[in-house]
Design an enzyme around this catalytic site. Sequence first.
Site, short mmCIF file in Angstrom:
data_model
loop_
_atom_site.label_atom_id
_atom_site.label_comp_id
_atom_site.label_asym_id
_atom_site.label_seq_id
_atom_site.Cartn_x
_atom_site.Cartn_y
_atom_site.Cartn_z
N HIS A 1 -14.03 1.13 7.90
CA HIS A 1 -13.10 0.05 7.53
C HIS A 1 -13.50 -0.59 6.21
O HIS A 1 -13.71 -1.81 6.12
CB HIS A 1 -13.01 -1.00 8.64
CG HIS A 1 -11.74 -1.82 8.57
ND1 HIS A 1 -11.21 -2.47 9.65
CD2 HIS A 1 -10.91 -2.10 7.53
CE1 HIS A 1 -10.11 -3.12 9.30
NE2 HIS A 1 -9.91 -2.89 8.02
N GLU B 1 -12.76 -2.67 16.99
CA GLU B 1 -13.83 -2.67 15.98
C GLU B 1 -14.85 -3.78 16.17
O GLU B 1 -15.96 -3.70 15.64
CB GLU B 1 -13.23 -2.74 14.57
CG GLU B 1 -12.53 -1.46 14.16
CD GLU B 1 -12.07 -1.48 12.71
OE1 GLU B 1 -12.44 -2.41 11.97
OE2 GLU B 1 -11.34 -0.55 12.32
N ARG C 1 -4.48 0.09 11.02
CA ARG C 1 -5.28 -0.47 12.11
C ARG C 1 -5.38 0.58 13.21
O ARG C 1 -4.41 1.30 13.50
CB ARG C 1 -4.64 -1.75 12.67
CG ARG C 1 -4.78 -2.99 11.79
CD ARG C 1 -6.22 -3.42 11.64
NE ARG C 1 -6.40 -4.65 10.87
CZ ARG C 1 -6.52 -4.71 9.55
NH1 ARG C 1 -6.45 -3.59 8.84
NH2 ARG C 1 -6.72 -5.87 8.94
N ILE D 1 0.84 -1.20 0.00
CA ILE D 1 0.00 0.00 0.00
C ILE D 1 0.87 1.25 0.00
O ILE D 1 0.61 2.20 -0.74
CB ILE D 1 -0.96 0.00 1.20
CG1 ILE D 1 -1.93 -1.19 1.10
CG2 ILE D 1 -1.75 1.32 1.26
CD1 ILE D 1 -2.87 -1.33 2.27
#
Length: 335
Positions: free
Chosen positions: A308, A283, A254, A176
Amino acid sequence: MAEPSYKIESYPNADKPKMLFSAPYEFFPENLKNHLTENYDVTFAFNAPRDKVMELLPGTKIWFTGTCPPYFMDKEMIDASASLKIMATPSTGTNHLDVQHAESKKIEVISIKESPVIEQIYASSEFSFSLLLAMVNKVPFAVEQAKQGVWREKEHEFRSIELNGKTIGLIGYGRIGRKMARFSESFGMKILAYDPFKNIETSYVNEVDNLDDLLAQSDIVSLHLHLNDETKGMFDKTYFDKMKDGAYFLNTARGEIVDEQAMLDALQSGKLKAAAVDVISEEHEKDKLNHPVIQYAREHNNLLVTPHIAGCTVDSESKAAKDVIRQIEEYLAKN
Protein backbone atom coordinates in the site's frame (compact mmCIF):
# COMPACT_ATOMS: atom_id res chain seq x y z
CA MET A 1 7.56 -9.81 13.66
CA ALA A 2 9.14 -6.98 15.68
CA GLU A 3 7.17 -3.85 16.40
CA PRO A 4 8.24 -0.88 14.25
CA SER A 5 10.40 1.66 16.04
CA TYR A 6 8.83 4.94 17.00
CA LYS A 7 9.54 8.06 18.99
CA ILE A 8 7.28 10.55 20.67
CA GLU A 9 7.98 14.24 20.08
CA SER A 10 5.92 16.73 22.06
CA TYR A 11 5.83 20.49 21.57
CA PRO A 12 3.76 21.94 24.44
CA ASN A 13 1.82 25.06 23.55
CA ALA A 14 -0.82 25.44 26.25
CA ASP A 15 -2.93 28.15 24.62
CA LYS A 16 -3.17 26.31 21.29
CA PRO A 17 -5.45 23.42 20.16
CA LYS A 18 -4.13 20.02 21.25
CA MET A 19 -3.21 17.85 18.25
CA LEU A 20 -2.07 14.25 18.06
CA PHE A 21 -0.13 13.71 14.83
CA SER A 22 0.19 9.97 14.15
CA ALA A 23 0.98 10.32 10.44
CA PRO A 24 4.54 10.27 9.03
CA TYR A 25 6.22 13.66 9.04
CA GLU A 26 10.02 13.20 8.93
CA PHE A 27 10.17 14.29 5.26
CA PHE A 28 8.16 17.50 5.79
CA PRO A 29 9.84 20.75 4.79
CA GLU A 30 10.98 22.63 7.87
CA ASN A 31 8.39 25.38 7.46
CA LEU A 32 5.52 22.87 7.55
CA LYS A 33 6.65 21.23 10.78
CA ASN A 34 7.34 24.67 12.25
CA HIS A 35 3.80 25.71 11.37
CA LEU A 36 2.45 22.79 13.38
CA THR A 37 4.68 23.34 16.41
CA GLU A 38 3.93 27.06 16.49
CA ASN A 39 0.16 26.84 16.02
CA TYR A 40 -0.76 23.68 17.93
CA ASP A 41 -0.01 21.90 21.17
CA VAL A 42 1.22 19.00 19.07
CA THR A 43 2.55 15.54 19.81
CA PHE A 44 4.10 13.57 16.95
CA ALA A 45 3.68 9.81 17.32
CA PHE A 46 4.14 8.11 13.95
CA ASN A 47 4.35 4.31 14.20
CA ALA A 48 3.33 4.34 17.86
CA PRO A 49 1.38 1.16 18.70
CA ARG A 50 -2.27 1.26 19.58
CA ASP A 51 -1.76 1.13 23.34
CA LYS A 52 0.62 4.11 23.23
CA VAL A 53 -1.77 6.09 21.05
CA MET A 54 -4.52 5.35 23.56
CA GLU A 55 -2.33 6.89 26.26
CA LEU A 56 -1.79 10.02 24.16
CA LEU A 57 -5.38 10.59 23.07
CA PRO A 58 -7.04 12.01 26.22
CA GLY A 59 -7.49 15.76 25.85
CA THR A 60 -6.78 15.68 22.11
CA LYS A 61 -8.94 18.02 20.03
CA ILE A 62 -7.47 17.18 16.61
CA TRP A 63 -6.23 13.77 15.54
CA PHE A 64 -4.16 13.93 12.36
CA THR A 65 -4.07 10.24 11.50
CA GLY A 66 -1.83 8.04 9.40
CA THR A 67 -3.33 6.59 6.24
CA CYS A 68 -2.41 2.96 6.84
CA PRO A 69 -1.98 2.41 10.61
CA PRO A 70 -1.45 -1.04 12.18
CA TYR A 71 -4.78 -0.70 13.99
CA PHE A 72 -8.36 0.29 13.21
CA MET A 73 -9.42 3.61 14.69
CA ASP A 74 -12.49 2.21 16.35
CA LYS A 75 -15.05 3.36 18.89
CA GLU A 76 -12.71 2.73 21.82
CA MET A 77 -9.96 4.88 20.34
CA ILE A 78 -12.32 7.64 19.26
CA ASP A 79 -13.95 7.69 22.71
CA ALA A 80 -10.54 7.93 24.42
CA SER A 81 -10.67 11.71 24.05
CA ALA A 82 -13.84 13.47 25.17
CA SER A 83 -12.38 16.63 23.58
CA LEU A 84 -11.98 15.17 20.08
CA LYS A 85 -13.53 17.46 17.45
CA ILE A 86 -11.59 16.64 14.27
CA MET A 87 -10.20 13.44 12.75
CA ALA A 88 -8.13 14.24 9.67
CA THR A 89 -6.53 11.83 7.23
CA PRO A 90 -4.30 12.90 4.30
CA SER A 91 -5.91 10.35 1.99
CA THR A 92 -8.99 9.85 -0.16
CA GLY A 93 -9.93 6.65 1.68
CA THR A 94 -11.25 6.58 5.24
CA ASN A 95 -11.67 2.84 5.79
CA HIS A 96 -8.99 2.88 8.50
CA LEU A 97 -11.32 4.73 10.86
CA ASP A 98 -14.88 4.32 12.14
CA VAL A 99 -16.43 7.23 10.26
CA GLN A 100 -19.96 6.36 11.34
CA HIS A 101 -19.09 6.49 15.04
CA ALA A 102 -17.06 9.68 14.63
CA GLU A 103 -19.92 11.40 12.85
CA SER A 104 -22.41 10.16 15.46
CA LYS A 105 -20.32 12.11 18.00
CA LYS A 106 -20.33 15.16 15.72
CA ILE A 107 -16.60 14.80 15.09
CA GLU A 108 -15.57 16.40 11.80
CA VAL A 109 -13.91 13.85 9.48
CA ILE A 110 -11.52 15.54 7.05
CA SER A 111 -9.87 13.89 4.04
CA ILE A 112 -8.69 14.94 0.59
CA LYS A 113 -11.38 12.98 -1.25
CA GLU A 114 -13.29 16.06 -2.41
CA SER A 115 -10.38 18.49 -2.32
CA PRO A 116 -8.97 20.14 -5.46
CA VAL A 117 -5.49 19.09 -4.30
CA ILE A 118 -6.03 15.57 -5.58
CA GLU A 119 -5.65 16.83 -9.14
CA GLN A 120 -2.11 17.92 -8.24
CA ILE A 121 -1.16 14.50 -6.84
CA TYR A 122 0.37 12.07 -9.33
CA ALA A 123 1.96 9.45 -7.09
CA SER A 124 -0.90 6.92 -7.05
CA SER A 125 -1.42 6.93 -10.80
CA GLU A 126 2.33 6.84 -11.56
CA PHE A 127 2.75 3.92 -9.17
CA SER A 128 -0.29 2.12 -10.56
CA PHE A 129 1.11 2.21 -14.07
CA SER A 130 4.55 1.21 -12.81
CA LEU A 131 2.98 -1.78 -11.07
CA LEU A 132 1.17 -2.68 -14.28
CA LEU A 133 4.49 -2.64 -16.17
CA ALA A 134 6.20 -4.70 -13.47
CA MET A 135 3.40 -7.28 -13.58
CA VAL A 136 3.23 -7.65 -17.34
CA ASN A 137 7.01 -7.69 -17.77
CA LYS A 138 7.62 -10.02 -14.78
CA VAL A 139 10.16 -7.55 -13.41
CA PRO A 140 10.27 -8.76 -9.76
CA PHE A 141 10.73 -12.38 -10.85
CA ALA A 142 13.47 -11.43 -13.31
CA VAL A 143 15.30 -9.35 -10.70
CA GLU A 144 15.27 -12.19 -8.16
CA GLN A 145 16.49 -14.68 -10.75
CA ALA A 146 19.35 -12.37 -11.81
CA LYS A 147 20.44 -12.09 -8.16
CA GLN A 148 20.82 -15.86 -8.19
CA GLY A 149 22.97 -15.79 -11.32
CA VAL A 150 20.18 -16.94 -13.64
CA TRP A 151 20.38 -15.35 -17.10
CA ARG A 152 18.82 -16.01 -20.48
CA GLU A 153 18.77 -19.78 -19.94
CA LYS A 154 15.32 -19.18 -18.39
CA GLU A 155 14.08 -16.80 -21.05
CA HIS A 156 10.98 -18.92 -21.65
CA GLU A 157 9.93 -17.98 -18.08
CA PHE A 158 10.87 -14.31 -18.52
CA ARG A 159 9.07 -13.82 -21.84
CA SER A 160 6.23 -11.29 -21.58
CA ILE A 161 4.03 -9.19 -23.89
CA GLU A 162 4.01 -5.66 -25.30
CA LEU A 163 1.37 -3.19 -24.16
CA ASN A 164 1.13 -1.58 -27.58
CA GLY A 165 -2.10 -2.66 -29.24
CA LYS A 166 -3.51 -4.28 -26.09
CA THR A 167 -6.78 -3.22 -24.48
CA ILE A 168 -6.94 -1.90 -20.95
CA GLY A 169 -10.26 -1.65 -19.13
CA LEU A 170 -10.44 1.04 -16.45
CA ILE A 171 -13.18 0.58 -13.86
CA GLY A 172 -13.58 4.03 -12.35
CA TYR A 173 -12.64 7.22 -14.18
CA GLY A 174 -11.72 9.63 -11.41
CA ARG A 175 -8.37 11.35 -11.07
CA ILE A 176 -6.34 8.08 -11.08
CA GLY A 177 -8.39 6.49 -13.86
CA ARG A 178 -7.93 9.58 -16.03
CA LYS A 179 -4.18 9.63 -15.51
CA MET A 180 -3.97 5.89 -16.16
CA ALA A 181 -5.78 6.50 -19.45
CA ARG A 182 -3.22 9.14 -20.41
CA PHE A 183 -0.29 6.83 -19.62
CA SER A 184 -1.95 3.94 -21.47
CA GLU A 185 -2.56 6.07 -24.56
CA SER A 186 1.13 6.98 -24.68
CA PHE A 187 1.91 3.25 -24.85
CA GLY A 188 -0.39 2.78 -27.82
CA MET A 189 -3.09 0.90 -25.94
CA LYS A 190 -6.80 0.81 -26.67
CA ILE A 191 -8.62 2.20 -23.64
CA LEU A 192 -12.06 1.25 -22.36
CA ALA A 193 -13.54 2.95 -19.31
CA TYR A 194 -16.61 2.29 -17.20
CA ASP A 195 -17.91 4.78 -14.66
CA PRO A 196 -21.68 5.29 -14.31
CA PHE A 197 -21.06 8.52 -12.36
CA LYS A 198 -18.89 10.22 -15.00
CA ASN A 199 -19.46 11.58 -18.47
CA ILE A 200 -16.26 10.48 -20.18
CA GLU A 201 -15.28 12.89 -22.95
CA THR A 202 -11.58 12.07 -23.42
CA SER A 203 -11.10 11.62 -27.16
CA TYR A 204 -8.89 8.52 -26.94
CA VAL A 205 -11.03 6.71 -24.35
CA ASN A 206 -13.92 4.48 -25.33
CA GLU A 207 -16.68 4.78 -22.73
CA VAL A 208 -18.66 1.58 -22.18
CA ASP A 209 -22.09 1.45 -20.56
CA ASN A 210 -21.92 -2.21 -19.66
CA LEU A 211 -19.25 -3.56 -17.35
CA ASP A 212 -19.60 -7.03 -18.88
CA ASP A 213 -18.45 -5.63 -22.24
CA LEU A 214 -15.36 -4.11 -20.66
CA LEU A 215 -14.45 -7.37 -18.92
CA ALA A 216 -14.90 -9.45 -22.07
CA GLN A 217 -12.75 -7.16 -24.25
CA SER A 218 -9.90 -6.14 -21.91
CA ASP A 219 -6.46 -7.71 -21.82
CA ILE A 220 -5.85 -5.84 -18.56
CA VAL A 221 -8.53 -4.83 -16.06
CA SER A 222 -7.59 -2.06 -13.63
CA LEU A 223 -9.67 -0.98 -10.60
CA HIS A 224 -9.89 2.68 -9.60
CA LEU A 225 -12.92 2.86 -7.31
CA HIS A 226 -13.66 4.29 -3.89
CA LEU A 227 -14.59 1.75 -1.23
CA ASN A 228 -18.15 2.17 -0.01
CA ASP A 229 -21.18 0.01 0.78
CA GLU A 230 -21.90 -0.47 -2.93
CA THR A 231 -18.37 -1.42 -3.99
CA LYS A 232 -17.39 -3.59 -1.00
CA GLY A 233 -16.90 -7.12 -2.32
CA MET A 234 -18.17 -6.01 -5.73
CA PHE A 235 -15.47 -7.66 -7.86
CA ASP A 236 -16.29 -11.31 -7.18
CA LYS A 237 -16.12 -14.63 -9.01
CA THR A 238 -18.80 -13.62 -11.50
CA TYR A 239 -16.63 -10.74 -12.69
CA PHE A 240 -13.45 -12.80 -12.90
CA ASP A 241 -15.38 -15.43 -14.91
CA LYS A 242 -16.40 -12.76 -17.43
CA MET A 243 -12.83 -11.66 -18.08
CA LYS A 244 -10.77 -12.89 -21.02
CA ASP A 245 -8.86 -16.10 -20.44
CA GLY A 246 -5.28 -15.15 -19.62
CA ALA A 247 -6.08 -11.52 -18.77
CA TYR A 248 -4.20 -9.40 -16.24
CA PHE A 249 -5.75 -7.78 -13.14
CA LEU A 250 -4.59 -4.68 -11.28
CA ASN A 251 -5.96 -3.30 -8.00
CA THR A 252 -4.48 -0.22 -6.34
CA ALA A 253 -7.84 0.94 -4.94
CA ARG A 254 -8.84 -0.98 -1.80
CA GLY A 255 -8.55 -4.68 -0.99
CA GLU A 256 -12.11 -4.92 0.27
CA ILE A 257 -13.50 -4.15 -3.19
CA VAL A 258 -12.30 -7.56 -4.40
CA ASP A 259 -13.29 -11.08 -3.40
CA GLU A 260 -9.68 -12.06 -2.79
CA GLN A 261 -10.33 -15.80 -2.73
CA ALA A 262 -12.00 -15.53 -6.13
CA MET A 263 -8.92 -13.67 -7.41
CA LEU A 264 -6.59 -16.35 -6.04
CA ASP A 265 -8.74 -19.10 -7.58
CA ALA A 266 -8.58 -17.32 -10.96
CA LEU A 267 -4.80 -17.07 -10.69
CA GLN A 268 -4.44 -20.72 -9.65
CA SER A 269 -6.64 -21.96 -12.50
CA GLY A 270 -4.92 -19.84 -15.14
CA LYS A 271 -8.04 -17.78 -15.83
CA LEU A 272 -5.85 -14.83 -14.90
CA LYS A 273 -2.36 -14.72 -16.36
CA ALA A 274 -1.21 -12.53 -13.48
CA ALA A 275 -2.40 -9.96 -10.96
CA ALA A 276 -0.80 -7.08 -9.10
CA VAL A 277 -2.22 -5.43 -5.99
CA ASP A 278 -1.03 -2.62 -3.74
CA VAL A 279 -3.84 -3.29 -1.27
CA ILE A 280 -5.25 -6.21 0.71
CA SER A 281 -8.24 -6.62 2.97
CA GLU A 282 -7.99 -5.93 6.71
CA GLU A 283 -4.73 -3.99 6.40
CA HIS A 284 -4.97 -2.84 10.01
CA GLU A 285 -4.40 -6.42 11.20
CA LYS A 286 -0.82 -7.08 12.32
CA ASP A 287 -0.46 -10.61 10.94
CA LYS A 288 0.14 -9.76 7.28
CA LEU A 289 2.46 -12.76 6.86
CA ASN A 290 -0.41 -15.23 7.04
CA HIS A 291 -2.87 -13.21 4.98
CA PRO A 292 -4.09 -15.47 2.11
CA VAL A 293 -2.98 -13.01 -0.57
CA ILE A 294 0.51 -12.70 0.92
CA GLN A 295 0.78 -16.47 1.34
CA TYR A 296 -0.16 -17.06 -2.30
CA ALA A 297 2.31 -14.43 -3.53
CA ARG A 298 5.15 -16.09 -1.59
CA GLU A 299 4.50 -19.38 -3.33
CA HIS A 300 3.62 -18.24 -6.87
CA ASN A 301 5.16 -15.89 -9.43
CA ASN A 302 1.91 -14.67 -10.98
CA LEU A 303 0.84 -12.42 -8.10
CA LEU A 304 2.72 -9.23 -7.30
CA VAL A 305 1.93 -7.53 -3.96
CA THR A 306 3.23 -4.19 -2.69
CA PRO A 307 2.52 -2.78 0.80
CA HIS A 308 0.00 0.00 0.00
CA ILE A 309 2.64 2.49 -1.11
CA ALA A 310 1.07 3.94 -4.26
CA GLY A 311 0.72 7.35 -2.62
CA CYS A 312 3.94 7.10 -0.64
CA THR A 313 6.08 9.87 -2.09
CA VAL A 314 7.55 12.96 -0.46
CA ASP A 315 5.68 15.13 -2.97
CA SER A 316 2.22 13.61 -2.65
CA GLU A 317 2.26 13.24 1.13
CA SER A 318 3.49 16.80 1.63
CA LYS A 319 0.78 18.16 -0.68
CA ALA A 320 -1.88 16.11 1.10
CA ALA A 321 -0.69 17.13 4.58
CA LYS A 322 -0.67 20.83 3.66
CA ASP A 323 -4.17 20.56 2.26
CA VAL A 324 -5.50 18.74 5.32
CA ILE A 325 -3.96 21.36 7.61
CA ARG A 326 -5.66 24.02 5.47
CA GLN A 327 -9.00 22.24 5.89
CA ILE A 328 -8.46 21.89 9.66
CA GLU A 329 -7.78 25.59 10.02
CA GLU A 330 -10.76 26.57 7.88
CA TYR A 331 -12.97 24.40 10.07
CA LEU A 332 -11.53 25.84 13.30
CA ALA A 333 -12.04 29.39 12.00
CA LYS A 334 -15.74 28.70 11.44
CA ASN A 335 -16.42 26.73 14.62
